[in-house]
Design an enzyme around this catalytic site. Sequence first.
Site, PDB file in Angstrom:
ATOM      1  N   TYR A   1       0.823  -1.223   0.000  1.00  0.00           N
ATOM      2  CA  TYR A   1       0.000   0.000   0.000  1.00  0.00           C
ATOM      3  C   TYR A   1       0.857   1.273   0.000  1.00  0.00           C
ATOM      4  O   TYR A   1       0.799   2.077  -0.941  1.00  0.00           O
ATOM      5  CB  TYR A   1      -0.924  -0.053   1.224  1.00  0.00           C
ATOM      6  CG  TYR A   1      -1.787   1.166   1.461  1.00  0.00           C
ATOM      7  CD1 TYR A   1      -2.377   1.852   0.407  1.00  0.00           C
ATOM      8  CD2 TYR A   1      -2.031   1.608   2.759  1.00  0.00           C
ATOM      9  CE1 TYR A   1      -3.190   2.958   0.645  1.00  0.00           C
ATOM     10  CE2 TYR A   1      -2.847   2.698   3.008  1.00  0.00           C
ATOM     11  CZ  TYR A   1      -3.413   3.380   1.953  1.00  0.00           C
ATOM     12  OH  TYR A   1      -4.209   4.463   2.195  1.00  0.00           O
TER      13      TYR A   1
ATOM     14  N   LEU B   1       5.309 -10.375  -2.314  1.00  0.00           N
ATOM     15  CA  LEU B   1       3.933 -10.396  -2.829  1.00  0.00           C
ATOM     16  C   LEU B   1       2.966 -11.131  -1.886  1.00  0.00           C
ATOM     17  O   LEU B   1       1.914 -11.589  -2.318  1.00  0.00           O
ATOM     18  CB  LEU B   1       3.863 -10.971  -4.248  1.00  0.00           C
ATOM     19  CG  LEU B   1       4.597 -10.168  -5.326  1.00  0.00           C
ATOM     20  CD1 LEU B   1       4.404 -10.804  -6.708  1.00  0.00           C
ATOM     21  CD2 LEU B   1       4.107  -8.714  -5.378  1.00  0.00           C
TER      22      LEU B   1
ATOM     23  N   PHE C   1       9.542  -1.135   3.694  1.00  0.00           N
ATOM     24  CA  PHE C   1       8.110  -1.131   4.003  1.00  0.00           C
ATOM     25  C   PHE C   1       7.584  -2.511   4.378  1.00  0.00           C
ATOM     26  O   PHE C   1       6.417  -2.636   4.725  1.00  0.00           O
ATOM     27  CB  PHE C   1       7.311  -0.656   2.776  1.00  0.00           C
ATOM     28  CG  PHE C   1       7.586   0.759   2.359  1.00  0.00           C
ATOM     29  CD1 PHE C   1       6.830   1.804   2.859  1.00  0.00           C
ATOM     30  CD2 PHE C   1       8.598   1.052   1.457  1.00  0.00           C
ATOM     31  CE1 PHE C   1       7.071   3.108   2.471  1.00  0.00           C
ATOM     32  CE2 PHE C   1       8.856   2.353   1.060  1.00  0.00           C
ATOM     33  CZ  PHE C   1       8.089   3.387   1.572  1.00  0.00           C
TER      34      PHE C   1
ATOM     35  N   ASN D   1       8.853 -11.784  11.168  1.00  0.00           N
ATOM     36  CA  ASN D   1       8.740 -10.999   9.941  1.00  0.00           C
ATOM     37  C   ASN D   1       9.374  -9.605  10.094  1.00  0.00           C
ATOM     38  O   ASN D   1      10.205  -9.185   9.293  1.00  0.00           O
ATOM     39  CB  ASN D   1       7.241 -10.859   9.600  1.00  0.00           C
ATOM     40  CG  ASN D   1       7.020 -10.419   8.177  1.00  0.00           C
ATOM     41  OD1 ASN D   1       7.943 -10.045   7.479  1.00  0.00           O
ATOM     42  ND2 ASN D   1       5.770 -10.458   7.748  1.00  0.00           N
TER      43      ASN D   1
ATOM     44  N   THR E   1       5.932   3.370  13.304  1.00  0.00           N
ATOM     45  CA  THR E   1       4.489   3.475  13.527  1.00  0.00           C
ATOM     46  C   THR E   1       4.135   4.196  14.813  1.00  0.00           C
ATOM     47  O   THR E   1       4.910   4.184  15.786  1.00  0.00           O
ATOM     48  CB  THR E   1       3.877   2.061  13.602  1.00  0.00           C
ATOM     49  OG1 THR E   1       2.508   2.156  13.990  1.00  0.00           O
ATOM     50  CG2 THR E   1       4.567   1.201  14.647  1.00  0.00           C
TER      51      THR E   1
ATOM     52  N   TYR F   1       2.949  -5.762  17.766  1.00  0.00           N
ATOM     53  CA  TYR F   1       3.256  -5.049  16.518  1.00  0.00           C
ATOM     54  C   TYR F   1       4.095  -3.803  16.803  1.00  0.00           C
ATOM     55  O   TYR F   1       5.157  -3.588  16.220  1.00  0.00           O
ATOM     56  CB  TYR F   1       1.959  -4.673  15.790  1.00  0.00           C
ATOM     57  CG  TYR F   1       2.193  -3.683  14.690  1.00  0.00           C
ATOM     58  CD1 TYR F   1       2.913  -4.045  13.555  1.00  0.00           C
ATOM     59  CD2 TYR F   1       1.721  -2.375  14.792  1.00  0.00           C
ATOM     60  CE1 TYR F   1       3.156  -3.130  12.545  1.00  0.00           C
ATOM     61  CE2 TYR F   1       1.958  -1.457  13.793  1.00  0.00           C
ATOM     62  CZ  TYR F   1       2.675  -1.830  12.676  1.00  0.00           C
ATOM     63  OH  TYR F   1       2.939  -0.919  11.689  1.00  0.00           O
TER      64      TYR F   1
ATOM     65  N   ILE G   1     -17.946  -2.093  15.249  1.00  0.00           N
ATOM     66  CA  ILE G   1     -17.291  -1.018  16.010  1.00  0.00           C
ATOM     67  C   ILE G   1     -16.652  -1.678  17.228  1.00  0.00           C
ATOM     68  O   ILE G   1     -17.358  -2.223  18.085  1.00  0.00           O
ATOM     69  CB  ILE G   1     -18.306   0.060  16.456  1.00  0.00           C
ATOM     70  CG1 ILE G   1     -18.900   0.744  15.225  1.00  0.00           C
ATOM     71  CG2 ILE G   1     -17.659   1.064  17.401  1.00  0.00           C
ATOM     72  CD1 ILE G   1     -19.972   1.771  15.536  1.00  0.00           C
TER      73      ILE G   1
ATOM     74  N   ASP H   1      -5.698  -2.109  21.200  1.00  0.00           N
ATOM     75  CA  ASP H   1      -6.063  -0.787  20.660  1.00  0.00           C
ATOM     76  C   ASP H   1      -5.888   0.329  21.694  1.00  0.00           C
ATOM     77  O   ASP H   1      -6.588   0.344  22.709  1.00  0.00           O
ATOM     78  CB  ASP H   1      -7.539  -0.772  20.232  1.00  0.00           C
ATOM     79  CG  ASP H   1      -7.742  -1.205  18.799  1.00  0.00           C
ATOM     80  OD1 ASP H   1      -6.749  -1.272  18.046  1.00  0.00           O
ATOM     81  OD2 ASP H   1      -8.898  -1.474  18.433  1.00  0.00           O
TER      82      ASP H   1
END
Length: 341
Positions: free
Chosen positions: A11, A34, A74, A93, A118, A142, A208, A286
């Site tokens: 992206y 990919l 990226f 990764n 990030t 992450y 949500i 979150d």
Amino acid sequence: MKVLVCGGAGYIGSHLIRELLSLPNYEIVILDNLSQGHSGSIPAGLAFEKVDVRDKQKLEQVFSKHQPDAVMHFCAAISVEESVVDPLRYYDNNVIGTIYLLQTMNKYKVKYFIFSSTAAIFGNPEIIPLTDDASTKPINPYGDTKLTVEKILGWSENAYGIKYVCLRYFNACGAHESGEIGEDHDPETHLIPLVLQVVLGKREHIKIYGNDYDTRDGTCIRDYIHVTDLATAHIKALEYLVRENKSQHFNLGSGEGYSVNEVINAAREVTEHPIPAIVHPRRKGDPPVLIAGSIRAENILGWTRKYDSIKKIKKVFVYLKINNAALPAIQAEIIHKNTII
Ligand code: UFG
């Protein structure tokens, strides 16, 4: 300057390629496994290597063949929720892949590295908007993988002289003005493309994740920043590295946040689709609010946001043209609305 763009079919990477192509001084080599990237996003005629950064042997062959001057990195697994469920995959990764890349850079004497970091490295921030030097305390694997790489970069500069810039993205959104490329993950986990999937009839409703946060409407707040603006920041960052030969980290945000409810409402308004929404429990990992100031990027890189109007979240949807071929109707509608918003 020859730039190896690792994850250049994804992206943000594919938008960066479009910006690099508009400039005269860059030669581009794309590396991508990919797994998430799309071969169709790679412009014809560009050098492309289908390689995973964790395949050290092939990575070395790419460096030996192309002899890049700089690397933009990226490649990463990017889902906060998934990282909580399968953290080892994320460290493998995101961290091990980057270690191999840095080792290969060192071997081939490549000096400049631009890293996709990030907002997730900040965890639950105490002060909003986050400053460039706000303290880092990730609350999900992450974010921790990205912070770990930032630390590795500091020591790698010290030991091997690799100069780096860490760009700490807030929530990337939007698509290229051409409509040829946009956000398209599989599986998709990001709010905005999921909302559009409802509009397109690909899913019945949007979930949500939590409406009991301590925010203005109880849903999480994020700082949405246009992907093309993120792309231009990478070029400014590379110019800065070459000019100043100094490592640095920068926040890339807009200084304004929108709640999950506000995003969904904006989509309803722009698309005139009811977009049914169902409240679910909070998603693991979150943070309630992530908003950034980008003062250092503005002052030091001279970075300005072309899509500043994205502050009005409706414009996010106006710019969205994910997967042009699949979305002609909604795009036509969105483009039409653009003239009246
Ligand atoms: N959300 C929903 N329903 C969904 C999807 C998301 O309510 O179906 C909510 C999330 O709970 C969160 C917000 O929408 O509160 C944004 O979620 P995204 O998945 O779109 O984005 P994240 O904020 O989780 O993460 C993104 C990138 C990360 C980056 C982070 C920085 O994926 O790589 O932004 O803010 F670290």
